[in-house]
Design a protein around this motif. Sequence first.
Motif, PDB file in Angstrom:
ATOM      1  N   GLU A 112      68.990 -12.041  16.326  1.00 15.89           N
ATOM      2  CA  GLU A 112      68.449 -10.961  17.148  1.00 15.89           C
ATOM      3  C   GLU A 112      69.400  -9.766  17.161  1.00 15.89           C
ATOM      4  N   GLU A 113      70.680 -10.043  17.235  1.00 12.02           N
ATOM      5  CA  GLU A 113      71.685  -8.976  17.277  1.00 12.02           C
ATOM      6  C   GLU A 113      71.650  -8.124  16.012  1.00 12.02           C
ATOM      7  N   HIS A 114      71.517  -8.766  14.876  1.00  7.96           N
ATOM      8  CA  HIS A 114      71.603  -8.048  13.600  1.00  7.96           C
ATOM      9  C   HIS A 114      70.245  -7.622  13.053  1.00  7.96           C
ATOM     10  N   LEU A 115      69.183  -8.340  13.447  1.00  6.92           N
ATOM     11  CA  LEU A 115      67.906  -8.152  12.756  1.00  6.92           C
ATOM     12  C   LEU A 115      66.734  -7.829  13.668  1.00  6.92           C
ATOM     13  N   GLY A 117      64.243  -5.870  16.463  1.00  6.30           N
ATOM     14  CA  GLY A 117      63.750  -4.508  16.582  1.00  6.30           C
ATOM     15  C   GLY A 117      63.399  -3.831  15.272  1.00  6.30           C
ATOM     16  N   GLY A 118      62.929  -4.627  14.298  1.00  9.86           N
ATOM     17  CA  GLY A 118      62.542  -4.045  13.021  1.00  9.86           C
ATOM     18  C   GLY A 118      63.674  -3.846  12.040  1.00  9.86           C
ATOM     19  N   ARG A 119      64.897  -4.219  12.442  1.00 11.27           N
ATOM     20  CA  ARG A 119      66.033  -4.016  11.536  1.00 11.27           C
ATOM     21  C   ARG A 119      65.980  -4.922  10.314  1.00 11.27           C
ATOM     22  N   ALA A 120      65.351  -6.090  10.449  1.00 12.98           N
ATOM     23  CA  ALA A 120      65.230  -6.988   9.291  1.00 12.98           C
ATOM     24  C   ALA A 120      64.445  -6.315   8.176  1.00 12.98           C
ATOM     25  N   GLY A 209      62.108 -22.802  17.891  1.00  8.56           N
ATOM     26  CA  GLY A 209      62.260 -23.757  18.983  1.00  8.56           C
ATOM     27  C   GLY A 209      63.472 -23.476  19.848  1.00  8.56           C
ATOM     28  N   ALA A 210      64.489 -22.856  19.256  1.00  4.86           N
ATOM     29  CA  ALA A 210      65.706 -22.496  19.992  1.00  4.86           C
ATOM     30  C   ALA A 210      65.598 -21.115  20.619  1.00  4.86           C
ATOM     31  N   GLY A 211      64.385 -20.540  20.559  1.00  7.56           N
ATOM     32  CA  GLY A 211      64.185 -19.247  21.192  1.00  7.56           C
ATOM     33  C   GLY A 211      64.215 -18.072  20.248  1.00  7.56           C
ATOM     34  N   GLY A 212      64.278 -18.323  18.954  1.00  6.42           N
ATOM     35  CA  GLY A 212      64.319 -17.240  17.986  1.00  6.42           C
ATOM     36  C   GLY A 212      62.993 -16.504  17.883  1.00  6.42           C
ATOM     37  N   ASP A 213      63.071 -15.239  17.552  1.00 10.91           N
ATOM     38  CA  ASP A 213      61.883 -14.386  17.425  1.00 10.91           C
ATOM     39  C   ASP A 213      61.124 -14.753  16.153  1.00 10.91           C
ATOM     40  N   PRO A 214      59.863 -15.183  16.251  1.00 10.60           N
ATOM     41  CA  PRO A 214      59.098 -15.548  15.043  1.00 10.60           C
ATOM     42  C   PRO A 214      58.987 -14.406  14.050  1.00 10.60           C
ATOM     43  N   ASP A 215      58.953 -13.170  14.532  1.00 12.43           N
ATOM     44  CA  ASP A 215      58.863 -12.024  13.621  1.00 12.43           C
ATOM     45  C   ASP A 215      60.097 -11.911  12.745  1.00 12.43           C
ATOM     46  N   ILE A 216      61.261 -12.212  13.318  1.00 12.21           N
ATOM     47  CA  ILE A 216      62.498 -12.190  12.521  1.00 12.21           C
ATOM     48  C   ILE A 216      62.454 -13.287  11.466  1.00 12.21           C
TER      49      ILE A 216
END
Length: 265
Positions: A112-115, A117-120, A209-216
């Motif tokens: 989330e920190e690096h990728l 908000g569309g940064r990925a 499952g650990a709370g990661g953003d599916p979009d990332i």
Amino acid sequence: MTATPATTVANLRDLGGTPLSGGRTVRPGLVLRSGQLDRLDVDADPAVAALGLRTVIDFRTEAERADHPDRIPAGIRLLTADVLADKMNARSGPTPPAAQLKDLLSDPVVAEEHLGGGRAQALFGDLYRSFVHSASAQAAYRLLLTEAADPDAGPLLFHCTAGKDRTGWGATVILSLLGADDDTLMAEYLSVNPAVKQAFAPMIEGFTGAGGDPDIALALIGVFPSYLESALDEVATRYGSMDKYVREGLGVGAETVEALRTRLA
């Protein structure tokens, strides 16, 4: 392009069968693509054994090769051509996401920190543009075209880690030179999505499952039209055409391109 039902190689596809102009198709069994070959077992995998591979080109970074070395049977040439060497050696900027998929998917907070908000998507756009203009990428794709044009090199397989980004651009360049139209190029580029998502399914499930953003997760694991369009736009901006990119950017001469077309189309 057709999927090959291998049990020890992820995302294995034959460029053969891809439709070209004039009703032609790419000849099968000569140039193939895949993910990494760290689990390759020819003895246990009849589909791979039947290919009769003679040359493998590995597009991965030194770190990727060290962590998951290819298992190459005796008698097959292994050539390494690090597409991302210039980006990895740059003193500034993050490690390209294509070179650290598994690390990023293991830590939702870092992802989330690096990728977020569309940064990925933006990072992948930058990555794909580097496939066109960086010296290390140009050297890698020059090697691919030179080997694919050489009858003594084949059957040939080229790969990266997931077999979607670095490998996807290599397939696009070959198919474009052979006469595939824009719609075919995009369709073939996107066709790897099911196999890649299947290969990384446990990581995607663990990440979300650990709370990661599916979009990332999808941005990292999948391929999207905007990614390929970034590279194609870079070709158009810098060179004006794929032929000129191959000739001037990659330094591949007309004789090699003609040999490629004669052999594969």
